[in-house]
Design a protein around this motif. Structure first.
Motif, PDB file in Angstrom:
ATOM      1  N   GLU A 214       1.031  -0.988   0.095  1.00 37.19           N
ATOM      2  CA  GLU A 214      -0.135   0.042   0.089  1.00 37.19           C
ATOM      3  C   GLU A 214       0.776   1.260   0.048  1.00 37.19           C
ATOM      4  O   GLU A 214       0.804   2.137  -0.699  1.00 37.19           O
ATOM      5  N   ILE A 215       1.991   1.257   0.961  1.00 33.01           N
ATOM      6  CA  ILE A 215       2.852   2.422   0.681  1.00 33.01           C
ATOM      7  C   ILE A 215       3.833   2.442  -0.351  1.00 33.01           C
ATOM      8  O   ILE A 215       3.864   3.881  -1.004  1.00 33.01           O
ATOM      9  N   GLU A 216       4.089   1.454  -1.081  1.00 30.28           N
ATOM     10  CA  GLU A 216       4.870   1.702  -1.961  1.00 30.28           C
ATOM     11  C   GLU A 216       4.062   2.092  -3.299  1.00 30.28           C
ATOM     12  O   GLU A 216       4.483   2.611  -4.131  1.00 30.28           O
ATOM     13  N   HIS A 217       2.753   1.621  -3.480  1.00 28.42           N
ATOM     14  CA  HIS A 217       1.802   2.147  -4.379  1.00 28.42           C
ATOM     15  C   HIS A 217       1.736   3.614  -4.323  1.00 28.42           C
ATOM     16  O   HIS A 217       1.962   4.230  -5.336  1.00 28.42           O
ATOM     17  N   LEU A 218       1.588   4.281  -3.003  1.00 26.98           N
ATOM     18  CA  LEU A 218       1.559   5.714  -2.920  1.00 26.98           C
ATOM     19  C   LEU A 218       2.770   6.450  -3.566  1.00 26.98           C
ATOM     20  O   LEU A 218       2.772   7.252  -4.272  1.00 26.98           O
TER      21      LEU A 218
END
Length: 562
Positions: free
Chosen positions: A437-441
Motif C-alpha cells: 500500500e505504501i509502495e503504491h502511493l
C-alpha cells in the motif's frame, strides 16, 4: 488421416492441433534459426522418442536447466509427449540448490546447458550424490559422461513412432504435466504439481482475455523455468499459433533492438522491464510501432507507468494479472476496457471457474476494500506439493481453498488488490502496515521510478517503515521532501521514517524485488545514516537475470506478470 481433430485435452494434443492448422507458420525464431510449427512438432516427437529410449517411464520426472532457448521448448514438449513430468530448474541456482531439487524430485534425466554467462552448469553438480539421475544431456556443448543434444536426439531411432503415439494417447487432462519448485523465499522450496488440463484451460482463457492471437510475435524475456515464461509464455504462444522469440539474457538495448528487428507485438514482463526500457538513453532511436500488448503485475504499479507504457512505448493494451505457482501461476486478470485506475490499482477479476476470497484470521470474509488473506478455489489449484502431504494440507483446506499467504482486498466489482504478504507486514505502534500500500502511493510520485518498503526495528514504536527508492533518470530530490510529500497522503503510522536512495533494487530472476537483500542492506547501514531521512546506498550490480519477468511468485503469491 481423419479430418476430425482430437479433443485438446493434453499439451501434446494441443501442439499437434496447432501444427496441423499452422504447419508452415513460424513457431520459434532465434538468432537466425526459424522453426515452423510442423517442424517443431516433429522435433518434439523425436525428443520424446529419445527419452523413451533412455528408459523414461510415464510419470517420471525429467529436469531442464537452461536459459531461454528453442531447445528448452523442444525438450519440454518431448518430456510431456513421453508421459514424463517436466521439472524446470532456475538458472540462478547454485550446485547445492540444484542438486537438492534434483534429488527430492527423483529426476531420472537432466537436460542442461553446458555454459551460460561464464558459469559451467554441469561442473556445479560435481560431487553431489544423485542416485536417481540416470542420464545427462548437454545443450550446445559436450561433457564427459553426458550425451550431446545431437547424440540424444539420435537415440530416437530406438523407439518406434507407434510407441510414442501410445504414450501420448495414454495421457489425460489429469496427468501431471510439470513439477515447479517454489523460489524458497519463505522456506525450503516445495514442488508444485499441476496437470495438462489445468494449464491448458488457464492459459487458453488468459490468451483470450489479453488478446494473444495467431501471428503475434512474442518476445519472451521471462525465464522459461518460471510459470510466466513457460505457461503464460511459450505454452500460451503455442496454443494460439504465435511466433516465439526467446531471449536468454535481459539487456534493455537488446530488447529495444529486437522489438524493431523482429516487429514484436506482444511483450509481457515485470514493471522493472518497462522501467528499464523507458529509462534507456537511446529509446527514441528505435522503432517500437509494432508493440501492441503488455501484461504485467505487481502489488503496486504507478498509473504513471501505465500511461508512459502507452504513450512512450506505444502499447495499445496494458493489463495486469495475479497468480502464484500453486495455482498454475494464474488466478486473476484485468480485462480489455478496464479503467486505468483499475489496471494500476488491482490485478483484475478471477478467471471463469475460479473463486477468490479475502478473509480474516478466523476465515471470515472481510468487507469490500478491507485487507485479508487471499484464498483461491478452482480448477487451477495445484494437485499438491510433491511428497509433502503435511504441507499440502496446510496450504489447501478441506473445502478446497488455497491459503496463499498474500494479503489483499476485493473491491465492489470483484477486482483483487494485492496489499502484500502476511510475512511482509510490520506493526507500527500497534497498527498493521502493508508495504504494498505504501509502495503504491510512493510509486505515484513523478520523480520515483521504483520503491520497496520494509519494516525496521524502532525502540519506541517497535517497527517503522524504511523506503528504498530508485529515482527516474534525471530526477533528484531529498528524503525529507519525499517524506513530507507522503505525510499529506498517508496516515502518520504508514509514513516511512527514513529513505535510502539506490541506483537499482535487487531483483530475482522473475523481476521481483528481493526484500531480504534490502533487509540485509539496511542492517549494514550505519545508525546515523539509517536514522537520516535521506541516506544513500549504492545499487546492487544487475546481473543477467535482473529485470526478467515472472508469473506468480514461486512459493507464495506474487502477481502473475511480475
Amino acid at each position: 488421416m481423419s479430418d476430425c481433430l482430437p479433443p485438446i485435452s493434453t499439451i501434446p494434443n494441443a501442439v499437434a492441433h496447432t501444427a496441423r492448422l499452422r504447419a508452415d507458420a513460424v513457431a520459434i525464431e532465434e538468432d537466425g534459426l526459424s522453426l515452423r510449427y510442423g517442424a517443431l512438432h516433429e522435433t518434439a516427437r523425436v525428443a520424446g522418442r529419445a527419452l523413451m529410449a533412455l528408459g523414461v517411464a510415464p510419470g517420471e520426472r525429467v529436469a531442464v536447466w537452461a536459459p531461454n532457448l528453442h531447445e528448452w521448448i523442444v525438450a519440454a514438449l518431448g518430456i510431456q509427449m513421453a508421459g514424463g513430468v517436466l521439472v524446470p530448474l532456475n538458472t540462478r541456482l547454485k550446485g547445492r540448490e540444484a542438486a537438492d531439487i534434483l534429488g527430492r524430485s527423483g529426476a531420472r534425466a537432466l537436460i542442461s546447458i553446458g555454459e551460460f554467462l561464464g558459469v559451467d552448469y554441469p561442473e556445479m553438480l560435481r560431487g553431489h550424490a544423485l542416485p536417481a539421475l540416470r542420464h545427462r544431456v548437454i545443450l550446445r556443448g559436450e561433457r564427459e559422461g553426458a550425451l550431446s543434444w545431437e547424440a540424444f536426439l539420435a537415440r530416437a531411432e530406438d523407439t518406434p513412432e507407434a510407441m510414442l503415439d501410445a504414450r501420448i494417447a495414454a495421457l489425460t487432462p489429469d496427468s501431471p504435466s510439470d513439477l515447479l519448485y517454489t523460489s524458497g523465499t519463505t522456506g525450503r522450496p516445495k514442488g508444485v504439481i499441476t496437470t495438462h488440463g489445468q494449464n491448458l484451460r488457464a492459459f487458453s482463457d488468459w490468451s483470450d482475455i489479453v488478446g494473444l492471437r495467431a501471428g503475434d510475435r512474442y518476445l519472451i524475456i521471462n525465464p522459461f523455468f518460471h510459470a510466466f515464461g513457460y505457461k503464460a509464455g511459450w505454452l500460451a504462444a503455442l496454443l494460439r499459433g504465435a511466433t516465439i522469440l526467446p531471449l536468454a539474457q535481459f539487456d534493455a538495448e537488446t530488447v529495444l533492438a529486437r522489438v524493431e528487428r523482429y516487429r514484436v507485438s506482444f511483450l509481457p514482463g515485470s514493471p522493472t522491464l518497462y522501467l528499464s526500457l523507458l529509462a534507456h538513453p537511446r529509446l527514441d532511436a528505435y522503432d517500437l510501432s509494432s508493440l501492441r500488448v503488455a501484461v504485467t503485475g505487481a502489488a503496486s504499479i504507478a498509473p504513471e507507468l501505465i500511461r508512459r507504457m502507452r504513450k512512450v512505448l506505444g502499447f495499445d493494451v496494458v493489463l495486469t494479472a495475479y497468480g502464484l505457482t500453486e495455482c498454475c501461476g494464474l488466478a486473476t486478470v484485468c480485462r480489455l476496457g478496464d479503467a486505468l485506475q483499475t489496471i494500476a490499482n488491482t490485478s483484475g477479476r478471477p478467471l471463469a471457474g475460479v473463486e477468490i476470497r479475502c478473509v480474516d484470521d478466523e476465515g471470515n470474509d472481510v468487507a469490500a476494500g478491507e485487507p485479508g488473506e487471499v484464498w483461491i478455489r478452482g480448477y487451477n489449484v495445484m494437485r499438491g506439493y510433491f511428497d509433502d502431504e503435511a504441507a499440502t494440507r496446510e496450504a489447501i483446506d478441506g473445502a478446497g481453498w488455497l491459503h496463499t499467504g498474500d494479503v489483499g482486498s476485493l473491491d465492489a466489482a470483484g477486482n483483487l488488490c494485492i496489499t502484500g504478504r502476511l510475512k511482509d507486514m510490520f506493526i507500527v505502534g500497534g497498527f498493521n502496515c502493508y508495504p504494498a500500500e505504501i509502495e503504491h502511493l510512493i510509486g505515484t510520485h513523478p520523480a520515483v521510478a521504483q520503491v520497496a518498503v520494509v519494516g525496521v526495528p524502532d525502540t519506541r514504536l517497535g517497527e517503522v517503515g524504511r523506503a528504498f527508492v530508485v529515482l527516474r533518470e534525471g530526477e533528484s530530490m531529498s528524503g525529507e521532501a519525499l517524506l513530507e510529500w507522503c505525510k499529506s497522503r498517508l496516515a502518520n503510522y504508514k509514513v516511512p521514517r527514513s529513505v535510502v536512495f539506490m541506483a537499482a533494487l535487487p531483483t530475482n530472476a522473475a523481476g521481483k524485488v528481493v526484500k531480504h537483500e534490502l533487509m540485509a542492506l539496511q542492517a549494514r547501514i550505519a545508525p546515523e545514516r539509517a536514522g537520516g531521512i535521506g541516506s544513500r546506498a549504492a545499487g546492487p550490480r544487475r546481473d543477467a537475470g535482473a529485470a526478467r519477468g515472472g508469473a506468480g511468485r514461486a512459493g507464495g503469491g506474487e502477481p502473475l506478470a511480475q
